[in-house]
Design a protein around this motif. Sequence first.
Motif, mmCIF file in Angstrom:
data_model
loop_
_atom_site.group_PDB
_atom_site.id
_atom_site.type_symbol
_atom_site.label_atom_id
_atom_site.label_comp_id
_atom_site.label_asym_id
_atom_site.label_seq_id
_atom_site.Cartn_x
_atom_site.Cartn_y
_atom_site.Cartn_z
ATOM 1 N N SER A 1 1.072 -0.932 -0.179
ATOM 2 C CA SER A 1 -0.427 -0.277 0.529
ATOM 3 C C SER A 1 0.829 1.145 -0.249
ATOM 4 C CB SER A 1 -1.340 0.263 0.762
ATOM 5 O OG SER A 1 -0.489 -0.029 2.633
ATOM 6 N N ARG A 2 2.215 1.059 -0.150
ATOM 7 C CA ARG A 2 2.638 2.085 -0.118
ATOM 8 C C ARG A 2 3.517 2.553 -0.922
ATOM 9 N NH1 ARG A 2 4.433 1.010 6.525
ATOM 10 N NH2 ARG A 2 2.169 0.970 7.571
ATOM 11 N N ALA B 1 -3.435 0.364 -2.373
ATOM 12 C CA ALA B 1 -3.993 -1.097 -1.650
ATOM 13 C C ALA B 1 -5.348 -1.421 -2.186
ATOM 14 C CB ALA B 1 -5.163 -0.148 -0.117
ATOM 15 N N ARG B 2 -6.511 -0.493 -2.622
ATOM 16 C CA ARG B 2 -8.020 -1.440 -3.003
ATOM 17 C C ARG B 2 -7.738 -2.050 -4.228
ATOM 18 N NH1 ARG B 2 -11.588 0.516 -0.823
ATOM 19 N NH2 ARG B 2 -13.203 -1.214 -2.374
ATOM 20 N N GLY C 1 7.851 2.825 3.182
ATOM 21 C CA GLY C 1 7.544 1.831 3.114
ATOM 22 C C GLY C 1 9.014 0.822 3.354
ATOM 23 N N LEU C 2 9.126 -0.584 2.657
ATOM 24 C CA LEU C 2 9.902 -1.266 2.528
ATOM 25 C C LEU C 2 9.816 -1.750 1.668
ATOM 26 C CD1 LEU C 2 10.234 -2.611 5.918
ATOM 27 C CD2 LEU C 2 11.463 -1.266 5.268
ATOM 28 N N ARG C 3 10.687 -2.134 0.859
ATOM 29 C CA ARG C 3 11.174 -2.728 -0.867
ATOM 30 C C ARG C 3 11.958 -4.538 -0.350
ATOM 31 N NH1 ARG C 3 13.793 1.471 -1.724
ATOM 32 N NH2 ARG C 3 12.936 3.619 -3.322
ATOM 33 N N LEU D 1 -7.131 8.218 2.675
ATOM 34 C CA LEU D 1 -6.207 9.825 3.443
ATOM 35 C C LEU D 1 -6.021 9.631 4.140
ATOM 36 C CD1 LEU D 1 -8.821 12.686 3.339
ATOM 37 C CD2 LEU D 1 -9.576 11.803 5.341
ATOM 38 N N GLU D 2 -5.173 8.115 4.903
ATOM 39 C CA GLU D 2 -4.529 8.833 5.852
ATOM 40 C C GLU D 2 -2.849 9.812 5.158
ATOM 41 O OE1 GLU D 2 -0.791 6.427 7.599
ATOM 42 O OE2 GLU D 2 -2.724 5.410 8.465
ATOM 43 N N ILE D 3 -3.071 9.137 4.169
ATOM 44 C CA ILE D 3 -1.793 9.141 2.737
ATOM 45 C C ILE D 3 -2.330 9.945 2.115
ATOM 46 C CG2 ILE D 3 -1.220 6.540 3.175
ATOM 47 C CD1 ILE D 3 -1.163 6.813 -0.027
ATOM 48 N N THR D 4 -2.732 10.984 1.964
ATOM 49 C CA THR D 4 -2.190 12.659 1.740
ATOM 50 C C THR D 4 -3.219 13.671 2.240
ATOM 51 O OG1 THR D 4 -5.511 11.429 1.230
ATOM 52 C CG2 THR D 4 -3.738 10.819 -1.072
#
Length: 548
Positions: free
Chosen positions: A54-55, A171-172, A339-341, A494-497
């Motif tokens: 999601s990141r 994410a979706r 995020g982690l790759r 919403l959290e990431i924006t």
Amino acid sequence: MNRNESLLRLKNEHFDICIIGAGASGAGCALDAVLRGYKVALIDRKDFASETSSRSTKLIHGGVRYLEQAFKNLDFAQLKQVRHGLEERHIVLNNAPHLARPLALMTPVNSWIEGLYFSIGLRMYDWFATNDSLPKSKWLKKEEVLAKMPTLNRSKLHSAVMYYDGQLDDARYCLALSTSASEAGAAVANYIEVSGFEKSQDGKLNGVQVRDTQSEEEFTINTKIVINCTGPFSDKIRHFANSALQSRIRPSKGVHVVLPYEVLNSENAMLIPKTPDGRVVFAIPFEGSMLLGTTDTDSQDIVNEPVLNKKEVDYLVNTLNPYLDKEIDISKIKAGYGGLRPLLSADPHKSTKTLLRDHEIEIDKVSGLVSLLGGKWTTYRLMAKDTIDQADLIFGKSNECKTADHLLTGGANFDYNSWKFLVKDFNLPEDVSKHLVSKYGSRASEIGKLVRDNPALNEKLDSNYPYIKAEIIYSVRKEMAITPRDILARRIRLEITDWYTTLKCLPEVADLMGEELGWSSTLKEKNILEYSQEIKQFMATAAGELAV
């Protein structure tokens, strides 16, 4: 998806395959396996796509940077990566047309020589994209560029090369994969944490010991094969199965800062091809904001959530500023995320940015654990196909992979213009209707029916965004949302924006969820307090007010 029904199945049935990790690769494997006729369980210790999946930068792409490195270094492995990415790009776009769409990206250049260089490179990128319907790249004059992206620095701009890749709501999209697997027959559940394995007399895995983190109940999932799809956490599962295995994963941290849409004021994205550390940086419109990223730094910490810090904010902002007519006001930052790759490397001294985003399927001869290691979003379907092909070999079968043209939940009969029917049939506002169609696809009418049955659910969570209360109810009933963060970070983005609006909406979301899920007032307040503390810590770290 119904979590209680899935839990009953997980406790009482015997499965052919149990997949650990419900990110892109795990959900992709679950869908592929169940379509081949296997009895499948899919579990995750948190929510669907709650970690790496999601990141992302929200791009579906072959990798322009990989193509450049392939020719500069005569690296055919990089070239294979590009080819695989471009082959899969159109499949990702076609299989969920409501969640993925073409995106134009512009690369500004300061001279005709630079323009020629990038124009030739992107023409080659087009050439590798066979069986693809995206428009071809073109070299734009200065006036054409400014018409599309008016906030650029006019004095330095010579021209720009425009090309196309895809964009997705990561994410979706992952949720659609999990839902599609569930509807095809898989037992799917989030918040199921693995604590160990059970083994047969010959040492092969035949059970996954788990804990339901919501009820604290412990039980064992009986299965013939276990597939490890836990991304940057893969080594932990591998060592549960066989402590003698050598670690394979080199986690790399990548962050994005989220700025107001007006910074670029464009529906087109920008590729910045030159950065001090040799990466490329993207500035991309998403959900009414602009994502700027990403970074690439070694990360030994896989326990704590990767977050955006002040140094990373400065790096990304300073990378974009030279291209803009007006410098970015850092106080206008809306949000950010890290995020982690799950990069693969046997050499601990090798730089993470030189590592391939390729994947590998490992089968441990001692325990029988199958691990899908590495990879990236664009090639999730290919990764899943390769993994389930290996499962076929273990079972002595030869099944056809059916995912190349399998429409995901909401994709069947999708028509973006159906938003007009939502306005007409359910009296929904135009902006809300367009949002619902672009997130739920052909199932957007199910949100409308909730509003018809309870008109109060038509109310927006915030006047500046198209998210409505009915989505909270739908997410709990149909999408297995368990916590406020499941909804605010992943069901709606919403959290990431927008951190501030997330905090503002949190009590209302918790009220609606609590009523649906039967929360006590104590549990509701606990959910609000814990999540609000997380958001405030993200904000403080990004502003440099906390030690990192």
